[in-house]
Each structure stands twice: as C-alpha cells, then as structure tokens.
Design a protein around this motif. Structure first.
Motif, mmCIF file in Angstrom:
data_model
loop_
_atom_site.group_PDB
_atom_site.id
_atom_site.type_symbol
_atom_site.label_atom_id
_atom_site.label_comp_id
_atom_site.label_asym_id
_atom_site.label_seq_id
_atom_site.Cartn_x
_atom_site.Cartn_y
_atom_site.Cartn_z
ATOM 1 N N GLU A 188 7.502 -0.084 -8.775
ATOM 2 C CA GLU A 188 8.506 -1.147 -8.810
ATOM 3 C C GLU A 188 9.749 -0.762 -8.004
ATOM 4 O O GLU A 188 10.324 -1.600 -7.305
ATOM 5 C CB GLU A 188 8.891 -1.454 -10.265
ATOM 6 N N LYS A 189 10.184 0.492 -8.103
ATOM 7 C CA LYS A 189 11.343 0.950 -7.332
ATOM 8 C C LYS A 189 11.059 0.887 -5.829
ATOM 9 O O LYS A 189 11.913 0.478 -5.034
ATOM 10 C CB LYS A 189 11.705 2.382 -7.740
ATOM 11 N N VAL A 220 -2.486 15.006 -3.392
ATOM 12 C CA VAL A 220 -1.515 14.040 -2.881
ATOM 13 C C VAL A 220 -1.860 13.611 -1.453
ATOM 14 O O VAL A 220 -1.803 12.423 -1.119
ATOM 15 C CB VAL A 220 -0.084 14.633 -2.935
ATOM 16 N N ILE A 221 -2.241 14.566 -0.631
ATOM 17 C CA ILE A 221 -2.536 14.270 0.773
ATOM 18 C C ILE A 221 -3.683 13.282 0.924
ATOM 19 O O ILE A 221 -3.684 12.434 1.815
ATOM 20 C CB ILE A 221 -2.853 15.579 1.542
ATOM 21 N N VAL A 271 3.019 6.053 -2.673
ATOM 22 C CA VAL A 271 4.129 6.894 -3.143
ATOM 23 C C VAL A 271 4.089 7.011 -4.665
ATOM 24 O O VAL A 271 4.295 8.094 -5.233
ATOM 25 C CB VAL A 271 5.487 6.321 -2.680
ATOM 26 N N ALA A 272 3.808 5.886 -5.345
ATOM 27 C CA ALA A 272 3.708 5.911 -6.808
ATOM 28 C C ALA A 272 2.605 6.855 -7.256
ATOM 29 O O ALA A 272 2.777 7.629 -8.210
ATOM 30 C CB ALA A 272 3.438 4.498 -7.341
ATOM 31 N N GLY A 273 1.470 6.818 -6.555
ATOM 32 C CA GLY A 273 0.371 7.714 -6.892
ATOM 33 C C GLY A 273 0.720 9.175 -6.667
ATOM 34 O O GLY A 273 0.358 10.046 -7.472
ATOM 35 N N ALA A 274 1.435 9.451 -5.571
ATOM 36 C CA ALA A 274 1.822 10.831 -5.268
ATOM 37 C C ALA A 274 2.760 11.395 -6.328
ATOM 38 O O ALA A 274 2.594 12.526 -6.798
ATOM 39 C CB ALA A 274 2.482 10.892 -3.888
ATOM 40 N N VAL A 275 3.757 10.592 -6.722
ATOM 41 C CA VAL A 275 4.704 11.042 -7.744
ATOM 42 C C VAL A 275 4.009 11.210 -9.090
ATOM 43 O O VAL A 275 4.222 12.185 -9.813
ATOM 44 C CB VAL A 275 5.885 10.049 -7.874
ATOM 45 N N LEU A 313 0.829 -1.202 0.000
ATOM 46 C CA LEU A 313 0.000 0.000 0.000
ATOM 47 C C LEU A 313 0.867 1.257 0.000
ATOM 48 O O LEU A 313 0.549 2.238 -0.677
ATOM 49 C CB LEU A 313 -0.933 0.001 1.222
ATOM 50 N N LEU A 314 1.961 1.221 0.766
ATOM 51 C CA LEU A 314 2.873 2.366 0.797
ATOM 52 C C LEU A 314 3.503 2.575 -0.572
ATOM 53 O O LEU A 314 3.608 3.717 -1.052
ATOM 54 C CB LEU A 314 3.959 2.145 1.851
ATOM 55 N N SER A 315 3.909 1.487 -1.222
ATOM 56 C CA SER A 315 4.496 1.589 -2.562
ATOM 57 C C SER A 315 3.500 2.202 -3.531
ATOM 58 O O SER A 315 3.845 3.093 -4.328
ATOM 59 C CB SER A 315 4.913 0.198 -3.068
ATOM 60 N N GLY A 316 2.253 1.750 -3.464
ATOM 61 C CA GLY A 316 1.221 2.302 -4.330
ATOM 62 C C GLY A 316 0.927 3.760 -4.031
ATOM 63 O O GLY A 316 0.701 4.554 -4.944
#
Length: 475
Positions: free
Chosen positions: A466-467, A258-259, A203-207, A198-201
C-alpha cells in the motif's frame, strides 16, 4: 462519497439537460482551486481527493491525456466540459448494455446475466452488493443518473473495464487469488500502471521475505536436519544457528530469495498472458477454470525458469559458516562437484506441489470471502482489509498443509549432497525412507516456523504494498 458529490454538484434527472452546463461549471469551480480558469493535474488530484474520489495518478493522467485537446498540460472549462460529455456517452452505452429489459434501470438479475455472458458467475446476493455501492436512493436498482454520477470520473470506457473496477474496488468474486498472477487492462498496460503494480508487489515481497527470513531458514534447517534422533524445535534451532554463525547467519540465503522475485514475477506475468490467449474462447473471454489453469501453468513456467536459484537458496541456508562466500561461489562449487543436473534436484516434487497448493488456496480463499459477503456484509461488497488478510492467511495455511510433504521432499533432495554419508535418493525413495524412519509426522518437519511466518509475512506485504502504491501514484 458519490452521494456527497451528487448532492453538491449534480442536480436531479428531471432538469438534467437544461442544467448540464451549470452542473459542469459548478464542478469545475470546485476543482479550480486558484480560480485561474484552468485545472492542472495537481488541482485535479487535490480536488477529487477533497470530494472523496481519490483516483490515483494513472487515472488522473488518463483524464488529462483524453481531455487536454491543445496539449498545454491544463484543462480549461471547454476541455473539461467536452471530456465529461464524451465520457457520459461511453457510460450511457455501458449502461444500456447492462439494462437488458430496457426499462431505464439496472437490477441485480441483469448484472448476473450480463456477467455470465462474459464468463463470470456471481450470485444475486453479490450482484445486490454491487448495486448498493452505486444505488443512491435505496431502491435496489440503479438508474442512469446514479450510474453516471458513480462513474463520472472513472476513466473506464466500456463494460469490461467497469467489471475490472468492480473487481478491484468491491472485491468481485471472479476466481482470482494470490496464487494467480495479476491481470491488467490494455489501458493499464499502455499507461504503465502494470509495472508500477508489479514493482509494488516485488518490493513488498522483498521486505516481507527479509522480515521473516530467520523463520524461513529455521524451517529449512528443520526439514533437512530434524529427525527422531536429532530433535530440533524452534527455540533450539534458533540457538543453534546463532551459535554456529552469529545473528547475521539467521538471514543466510535471503539474498537469493529476494533476487529471484523480479525474474519470477516477470516470467509468471508474461506466461500468464500467453496461456490466457491459448485458453480464451472465440470472443477472447476466459472463465474461472481457464484462469486457474493458466495461473498454475504460469507458476510452473516461472518455477522452471528460476529453479536453480531455489537450489542455491537451500544450499546457502543449510551450509555452514564459511562454506560459501556468496551466491556465485555456491553456484560454481555445485557445478564443479555435481554437474548441471544438481540445479534441478527436487524439481519434480516442486512442480507437483504447485497444483494442490494453488487449487486449495484458491478454493478456500474464495469460499471464505464469499461466505463473509453472503452472511456479514450488510451494505457493501467490499469485505475490507482485515477480512481479506484473514481469508488469505487461512487459505495459504490450508494450501501449505496439503502441499507441505512435497515441499519437504524437494528441500531434502536439494540438500542431500551436503549430508555426509546420506544416500542420494529420488522422490519416491525419500518418501519411503521418511515414512519408515519418522512416520507421517516426519513429512511435516519444520511446519511450525512455516506457519509462524504466514501472518507477519502477509501483514508486512500488505503494508509495504500500500505504501509503494501511494508513492507510485496508484493509491
């Protein structure tokens, strides 16, 4: 890669029992890089990667947690051998549960039959592609040795977890798409893998949102201000925004966008788990339709909870330079001038838009993926990154086409109070006004930049995701 492993360290079935110890010992030596008689987590990670079996940090930790009986943070040969013996017993039970006719081999029809019992419908062609990923001798059936070798280091313990593995590694068609929240096994929940994903998703969404924010703000501006008399295209819209507030203004409203990712994702995940329990049958299984309904309701629940932030994002995006000093100032001014109900303007068309978007996105995604697997996949059930990105881009575009008029109505209702002299219309009134003044095309104002941001948004999300997974030990 498993054929490679089999050739190196796993002898044929005829002498399996006699050579079990030797087989384990050969494999242990390949993992014990420093030859001290023990394998730590770093050696396991490096050794499996060298053998072409990168499991990810959580799976490797699961092996250690299960096998390290004396809890010294290392596996000696006895612990290593005992873990593999115990794991093979579990894999034997899973194998027998799929081998319906008890002939010692798993065939495509048996996979179809077994998954149907679990509420998952796949074609025999898709089942054959699953078999090909395991079949080492090209017989289009899988015997015990091939099954054991393939799942030797996979920490799955039963058939449901193996199906989960197939879903992730071979893109098994079970009705999931980007519109449906992630599902996690009990093991993933206990290990903490769920929050890493979930964290990976997130961060990906925020970027991704930050990277495409100028196009997103341009879309909102065109939805609110563009008309027959005030024509705004992509070029003129961008110039107008830069002229009014400088380059920095292109990202106005992105902070809120983003928030809101974190609370929306958390609520959607929690709600999805609850709805699945409601719709599950007596055995706790859930089918494709129930999964889709649960996902749609979870999306609606999350949207209801964070909807005031959607209103704030639109107001900030449409607002002029200096009108609001930030998110909290915007919220305070809206509440003071318009009251609490202003934070739910446009809520009804927003909720109504979830079903057509999610339904069409899901249907098109699965249809395209299945068509590719049926016609172009020769020896693998994994379409690959670029095919999936293409399917996701096309399905998302189709979903947006169907739900865009409702999204436009929502945005105009959110921003009506900022337009001087504009009547405060409800959803039906706005539809009628737009059709009368601008025609059907008026319902699609701003769809150009909306389409333009799909491909870069999907691409950025995938690369960052992925990163992040690599950095968090999930790769």
């Amino acid at each position: 890669m498993f054929r490679f492993l089999r050739g190196l360290v796993l002898p044929e079935a005829a002498c399996e029992e006699a050579n079990n110890s030797s087989r384990y010992e050969n494999l242990f030596k390949k993992l014990d890089v420093n030859e001290d008689g023990r394998v730590d987590i770093a050696e396991l990670h490096a050794g499996l990667k060298a053998l072409g079996i990168p499991l990810g940090r959580d799976a490797e930790e699961t092996i250690f947690k299960t096998g390290d009986s004396n809890k010294d943070g290392q596996l000696d040969f006895e612990e290593f051998m005992q873990y593999l013996k115990d794991h093979e017993k579990k894999m034997k039970l899973a194998f027998k549960s799929l081998d319906k006719n008890n002939d010692g081999k798993i065939e495509a029809s048996e996979i179809v039959q077994s998954l149907k019992i679990l509420g998952i419908n796949i074609s025999e062609q898709q089942a054959e592609k699953i078999l090909k990923s395991i079949d080492a001798d090209g017989t289009m059936s899988v015997d015990w040795n091939e099954w054991r070798d393939h799942f030797l280091f996979n920490p799955a313990t039963d058939i449901e977890e193996i199906i989960r593995y197939w879903k992730h590694s071979t893109v098994l068609d079970i009705g999931d798409s980007l519109t449906i929240p992630d599902e996690f096994t009990e093991e993933e929940k206990k290990s903490g893998q769920w929050w890493r994903q979930l964290l990976s998703g997130g961060v990906a969404g925020a970027v991704s949102r930050t990277g495409t924010a100028p196009l997103d703000r341009l879309k909102v501006m065109m939805q609110v201000h563009s008309s027959k008399s005030n024509k705004m295209n992509i070029s003129s819209g961008l110039k107008q925004m830069v002229k009014e507030g400088g380059v920095r203004s292109l990202w106005r409203g992105n902070g809120v966008n983003v928030i809101k990712i974190a609370p929306e994702t958390a609520i959607k995940f929690w709600a999805y788990e609850q709805y699945k329990k409601i719709f599950a049958n007596e055995d706790g299984k859930i089918g494709t339709v129930e999964r889709f309904v649960s996902g749609s309701l979870a999306g609606a629940t999350a949207q209801t909870s964070i909807y005031p932030m959607e209103v704030l994002k639109t107001r900030l995006a449409v607002g002029k330079t200096g009108q609001y000093s930030g998110m909290f100032d915007c919220a305070k001014k809206i509440f003071k001038r318009e009251g609490l109900k202003a934070f739910y303007k446009g809520y009804v068309p927003n909720i109504l838009g979830i079903i057509p978007y999610a339904g069409i996105d899901l249907a098109v995604y699965e249809a395209l993926k299945t068509a590719w697997l049926d016609h172009y996949a020769s020896d693998s059930a994994n379409p690959g990154v670029f095919v999936l990105l293409g399917c996701g881009t096309v399905s998302s575009t189709c979903g947006q086409l169907a739900s865009y008029p409702l999204a436009l109505i929502r945005t105009r209702m959110q921003a009506q109070a900022l337009l001087e002299g504009a009547p405060q219309l409800n959803m039906v009134g706005l539809f009628q006004r737009i059709i009368a003044n601008e025609g059907i095309l008026g319902l699609y104002r701003g769809i150009g930049p909306n389409f333009m941001k799909v491909l870069p948004a999907v691409s950025i999300s995938y690369v960052v995701y992925e990163k992040m997974k690599q950095n968090l030990g999930l790769a």
